[in-house]
Design an enzyme around this catalytic site. Sequence first.
Site, PDB file in Angstrom:
ATOM      1  N   VAL A 189       0.678  -1.153  -0.366  1.00 32.94           N
ATOM      2  CA  VAL A 189       0.093  -0.156   0.061  1.00 32.94           C
ATOM      3  C   VAL A 189       0.814   1.322   0.197  1.00 32.94           C
ATOM      4  O   VAL A 189       0.680   1.720  -0.682  1.00 32.94           O
ATOM      5  CB  VAL A 189      -1.094  -0.261   1.112  1.00 32.94           C
ATOM      6  CG1 VAL A 189      -1.308   1.050   1.301  1.00 32.94           C
ATOM      7  CG2 VAL A 189      -1.886  -1.044   0.794  1.00 32.94           C
ATOM      8  N   ARG A 243       8.803  -8.455  -6.102  1.00 33.18           N
ATOM      9  CA  ARG A 243       9.002  -9.661  -5.827  1.00 33.18           C
ATOM     10  C   ARG A 243       8.314 -11.128  -6.999  1.00 33.18           C
ATOM     11  O   ARG A 243       6.453 -10.832  -7.259  1.00 33.18           O
ATOM     12  CB  ARG A 243       9.460 -10.566  -4.426  1.00 33.18           C
ATOM     13  CG  ARG A 243       8.399 -10.506  -3.557  1.00 33.18           C
ATOM     14  CD  ARG A 243       8.577 -11.606  -2.537  1.00 33.18           C
ATOM     15  NE  ARG A 243       7.153 -11.437  -2.097  1.00 33.18           N
ATOM     16  CZ  ARG A 243       6.911 -11.930  -0.694  1.00 33.18           C
ATOM     17  NH1 ARG A 243       7.612 -12.433  -0.546  1.00 33.18           N
ATOM     18  NH2 ARG A 243       5.687 -11.893   0.138  1.00 33.18           N
ATOM     19  N   ASN A 302       6.020   7.763  16.333  1.00 28.43           N
ATOM     20  CA  ASN A 302       4.773   6.707  16.409  1.00 28.43           C
ATOM     21  C   ASN A 302       4.561   7.121  17.754  1.00 28.43           C
ATOM     22  O   ASN A 302       2.969   6.220  18.421  1.00 28.43           O
ATOM     23  CB  ASN A 302       5.275   5.284  15.835  1.00 28.43           C
ATOM     24  CG  ASN A 302       5.560   5.642  14.497  1.00 28.43           C
ATOM     25  OD1 ASN A 302       5.088   6.539  13.956  1.00 28.43           O
ATOM     26  ND2 ASN A 302       5.580   4.493  14.016  1.00 28.43           N
ATOM     27  N   GLU A 346       1.611   9.533  18.565  1.00 29.06           N
ATOM     28  CA  GLU A 346       1.036   8.645  18.030  1.00 29.06           C
ATOM     29  C   GLU A 346       0.112   8.673  18.480  1.00 29.06           C
ATOM     30  O   GLU A 346      -0.961   8.280  18.799  1.00 29.06           O
ATOM     31  CB  GLU A 346       1.293   8.535  16.552  1.00 29.06           C
ATOM     32  CG  GLU A 346       0.316   8.282  15.423  1.00 29.06           C
ATOM     33  CD  GLU A 346       0.357   7.135  14.651  1.00 29.06           C
ATOM     34  OE1 GLU A 346      -0.158   6.030  14.431  1.00 29.06           O
ATOM     35  OE2 GLU A 346       1.666   7.110  13.625  1.00 29.06           O
ATOM     36  N   LYS A 381       1.924  -2.418  15.598  1.00 30.42           N
ATOM     37  CA  LYS A 381       3.072  -2.674  14.801  1.00 30.42           C
ATOM     38  C   LYS A 381       4.533  -3.084  15.673  1.00 30.42           C
ATOM     39  O   LYS A 381       5.042  -2.879  14.863  1.00 30.42           O
ATOM     40  CB  LYS A 381       3.314  -2.024  13.663  1.00 30.42           C
ATOM     41  CG  LYS A 381       2.586  -2.124  12.530  1.00 30.42           C
ATOM     42  CD  LYS A 381       2.259  -1.535  10.971  1.00 30.42           C
ATOM     43  CE  LYS A 381       0.887  -1.726  10.131  1.00 30.42           C
ATOM     44  NZ  LYS A 381       0.774  -1.855   9.152  1.00 30.42           N
ATOM     45  N   HIS A 397      23.586  -0.963  47.273  1.00 26.00           N
ATOM     46  CA  HIS A 397      23.433  -0.356  45.992  1.00 26.00           C
ATOM     47  C   HIS A 397      23.662   1.366  46.691  1.00 26.00           C
ATOM     48  O   HIS A 397      23.991   2.714  45.539  1.00 26.00           O
ATOM     49  CB  HIS A 397      21.602  -0.155  44.955  1.00 26.00           C
ATOM     50  CG  HIS A 397      21.567  -1.439  44.187  1.00 26.00           C
ATOM     51  ND1 HIS A 397      22.423  -1.805  43.507  1.00 26.00           N
ATOM     52  CD2 HIS A 397      20.392  -2.592  44.502  1.00 26.00           C
ATOM     53  CE1 HIS A 397      22.200  -3.350  42.818  1.00 26.00           C
ATOM     54  NE2 HIS A 397      21.414  -3.521  44.420  1.00 26.00           N
TER      55      HIS A 397
END
Length: 638
Positions: A184, A205, A364, A367, A436, A620
Amino acid sequence: MFSNFAAQQKSRLMILYVMGVSGSGKSTIGNLLSEKLNIAFYDGDNFHPEANVYKMSQSIPLTDEDRKGWLEALNFKAKELQNDGESGIFACSALKDSYRKVLSLGLKEVHFIHLDGSKELIKQRLQARKGHFMPPNLLDSQFETLEPINTGIRTSIEDSPAVIIEKIVKELEKKEFGLIGLGVMGKSLARNLASRGFKLALYNRFVKDLEEQVAENFVKEHDELNNSAGFENLQQFVDNLSSPRKIFLMVNAGKVTDMVIDELMPILDKGDVIIDGGNSHFKDTEQRIIKLSKKGLHFIGTGVSGGEEGALKGPSIMPSGPKEAYDIIAPYLTAIAAKDKKGDSCCTYIGEGGSGHFVKMVHNGIEYAEMQLIAEIYGIMRYVFQMKVENIASTFENWNEGSQSSYLLEITHKLLRKKEGNKYLIDLILDKAGNKGTGSLTTITMAELGEPATMISSALFARYVSAFKDRRDVYANQFLDVDKISHELNHNDLKLAYSLARRVNHQQGFTLIRTAAKEYNWNIDFVELARIWTNGCIIRSTLMEEISQVYATKTDMILEMRQQDIIEQLAALRSMCSLAITAGVSIPCHLSAVDYLNAHLNNFPTANIIQAQRDFFGAHTFQRVDDASGKFYHVDWS
């Protein structure tokens, strides 16, 4: 064959610089090429000021300062031609790469044609030439100055003029820009490029019975691609690209990108440029830059934002990598990018290494949070205020007409009104959000850098929670009898809360980028970055325009607010969060925003407990408030 090619050149708007030392035949080849292609020819010597001509006639070599005005005059004429819709051929020595950069500035398509020959042969030609102001004894200085081109068309002057012209035209027949991957986004970018007059080679391809002749058929389907060619053989695709080859990869990030790069590397030449337009991890991009540079190839990591529509009409583009490689591809990327309100391209060189993919990753992430904020406001309006979908859409539309205007608000009020029959489509969509991976990469990176961009991670985890739809349904059914509370908030309070939360989100994103720029030595221009996000990309908004003008150079967008605005907006945000929590509506991003502000605006120590715990179980150490030296302490907690 050549006559058809020549007929196409008016729309192509090429500038051809026939270059080489004096005596290499630039004027002869330039004139012959002019006749062959029907393009006007200009002798670069005619653009020299009288002072330069005099110095050369006196056997005084020109300095870079002498050449500066001359080069700029040639470039000005070339730009003038292209602006008038004309191509041009110039005979110009263009001996140094720095000269060629000046000659190329602001031009759409430029080709350097290097007429290459030995000093002995050229000296013979100069000695036989009469009436020219360049004496043979300046030849040594020209060869000392000459930096042969790594990219462009290089041909030997030992060939006959006819053979040289044939070679040049054959090279010019090739496509100027290549794109691999016709999904797309790839298809939309290809159409965008072609609509700007660029001649493309497109590759997809070949997969038997699944993906056959994808590129060829795509070219046939769209009129703007009539000067493009489709391929499913990678070698043929590469062979049909002019030098330096410029290849845009629009394939899946990760292993697929590496696989395509590995296939390309053996069949490319030094100086060719690969552009990765996928959502690759910035560290992968940096490794690829190193890997390809060892082969003499350029690699540019490029963030592209705007979705399918943006890719077609004008996205925001964020390229990074070697600056010399960016200069080669800049005319293409800037041409297809969106334009800001001043008409400038929403594409800029981000910086070194993988900084382009890094800022796209953070884009993103912002977003994610922007989308989650809107979803949370929708949840309160619908499930607490019991508003109808149409009224929610109208409210968002009204907000979008004012200071909260943004692309995401715009599409939300539109999608809310979408119906199928008598039902709103939003009520037919499964309450389960996907992602994604860029949100998770941003969250991992902020943890690595120690930068709390909490709204991004909250938005990410909200999506993760939504994925457990079955479990959420069980919980919902278990607690159906929980009473809903009354509320006292109004719409304007929600707007104030939303406004402040958005500002926190953007501040966290920009702060994350600043931290990364410092860590990775990226010289990022934040004013430019904010500017190219004002249009074309998904998070374009009125707030981004404000950031680009006022806040991009500052470190804290919250502290720059008026005190009264902070008081009003923070009160609204806290009230909204309290209401939502009591009502049982999930608003992780607004909660993250208010917690971020609470942590910054108030001094209620809690991290001291954590540090004591760390020292207790792991020795620590800790620092003390009554010791300003910065010394670390450890005690025996037993």
